[in-house]
Design a protein around this motif. Structure first.
Motif, mmCIF file in Angstrom:
data_model
loop_
_atom_site.group_PDB
_atom_site.id
_atom_site.type_symbol
_atom_site.label_atom_id
_atom_site.label_comp_id
_atom_site.label_asym_id
_atom_site.label_seq_id
_atom_site.Cartn_x
_atom_site.Cartn_y
_atom_site.Cartn_z
ATOM 1 N N THR A 8 0.821 -1.216 0.000
ATOM 2 C CA THR A 8 0.000 0.000 0.000
ATOM 3 C C THR A 8 0.850 1.258 0.000
ATOM 4 N N ILE A 57 -5.933 2.097 0.227
ATOM 5 C CA ILE A 57 -4.764 2.083 -0.648
ATOM 6 C C ILE A 57 -4.641 3.464 -1.282
ATOM 7 N N GLU A 86 -3.918 6.622 -3.638
ATOM 8 C CA GLU A 86 -4.010 6.700 -5.095
ATOM 9 C C GLU A 86 -2.656 6.549 -5.762
ATOM 10 N N SER A 118 -1.851 2.930 -6.025
ATOM 11 C CA SER A 118 -2.683 2.277 -7.040
ATOM 12 C C SER A 118 -2.163 2.552 -8.441
ATOM 13 N N TYR A 124 -3.897 -1.831 -8.216
ATOM 14 C CA TYR A 124 -4.899 -2.348 -7.284
ATOM 15 C C TYR A 124 -5.532 -1.214 -6.482
ATOM 16 N N THR A 125 -6.849 -1.279 -6.339
ATOM 17 C CA THR A 125 -7.567 -0.362 -5.460
ATOM 18 C C THR A 125 -8.138 -1.162 -4.291
ATOM 19 N N HIS A 130 -10.526 -3.864 -5.340
ATOM 20 C CA HIS A 130 -9.960 -5.093 -5.899
ATOM 21 C C HIS A 130 -9.673 -6.132 -4.819
#
Length: 224
Positions: free
Chosen positions: A12, A50, A52, A55, A60-61, A64
């Motif tokens: 993250t 997470i 931005e 990501s 991945y957000t 997801h």
């Protein structure tokens, strides 16, 4: 032949000490420095947001990863896959730091740094002063980067496996990788052609010249 595990993580953020978490782990089994086709891959719910900017790197957000297993649910399977073998990663201190922070949350033993092989360190020794990111090394070794639109851990492992082979000196001449029948991703190794031994037999003149040379030496040890 020696077994080793090549692995990568996505996270993250950049600092596990400020709450960043692992969201993806991928690992490939290597035997004799080449992939066998066995791998471990899992997405993980980090139980937090997470950012931005993260990501944008891996794609991945939070959405997801909702419903994926938590780290405590995958830790034992990862440890079982890696066994006691050496662990290879690019910028390995980053991956070891995150994995060990996750293990610390569970009061589990850390991965010993003595097991670490860092391909970034290897690349810096071989190419001092040059860019040595995974992308840079792939371009330097003419490894196809067409599929690498984001930092996917499993794809990065597959690319790093090719880079690692090159950093170790490249595939031996005469060695080819052949996929097993049925489209399996397992890889078998076969010699592309059989090489006959070529014994070297000295001529009588060479033997005579060698004997004359040895006769000039004081107490040649191989005559004892």
């Amino acid at each position: 032949m020696m077994r080793a595990i090549l692995f990568d993580t996505e996270t993250t953020g950049l600092n596990p000490l400020t709450g960043d978490r692992v969201i993806e782990i991928a690992a490939l089994e290597l035997v004799g420095d080449l992939p066998t086709g066995r791998h471990y891959h899992v997405l993980i719910d980090p139980e937090r947001d997470i950012p931005e900017e993260a990501s944008r790197v891996h794609g991945y957000t939070r959405a997801h990863l909702l419903g994926q297993k938590k780290f405590h649910e995958v830790a034992e399977a990862f440890l079982e896959f890696i066994g006691d073998d050496m662990l290879i990663a690019h910028n390995a201190r980053f991956d070891f730091g995150f994995m060990n922070a996750e293990f610390a949350r569970l009061d589990m033993p850390a991965l010993p740094l003595a097991r670490m092989i860092d391909t970034l360190d290897m690349a810096r020794i071989r190419f001092p002063g040059l860019p040595n990111s995974l992308d840079s090394l792939c371009r330097r070794f003419a490894i196809d980067l067409a599929e690498r639109t984001t930092h996917n851990a499993l794809l990065d492992c597959k690319l790093l496996a090719q880079v690692y082979v090159e950093l170790m000196g490249g595939r031996q001449r005469g060695l080819e990788l052949a996929r097993e029948e049925g489209g399996s991703s397992s890889i078998s190794y076969a010699l592309s052609r059989t090489r006959q031994p070529r014994p070297i037999v000295p001529t009588p003149a060479e033997l005579e010249a060698h004997a004359a040379f040895v006769a000039q030496l004081k107490l040649p040890v191989w005559l004892d």
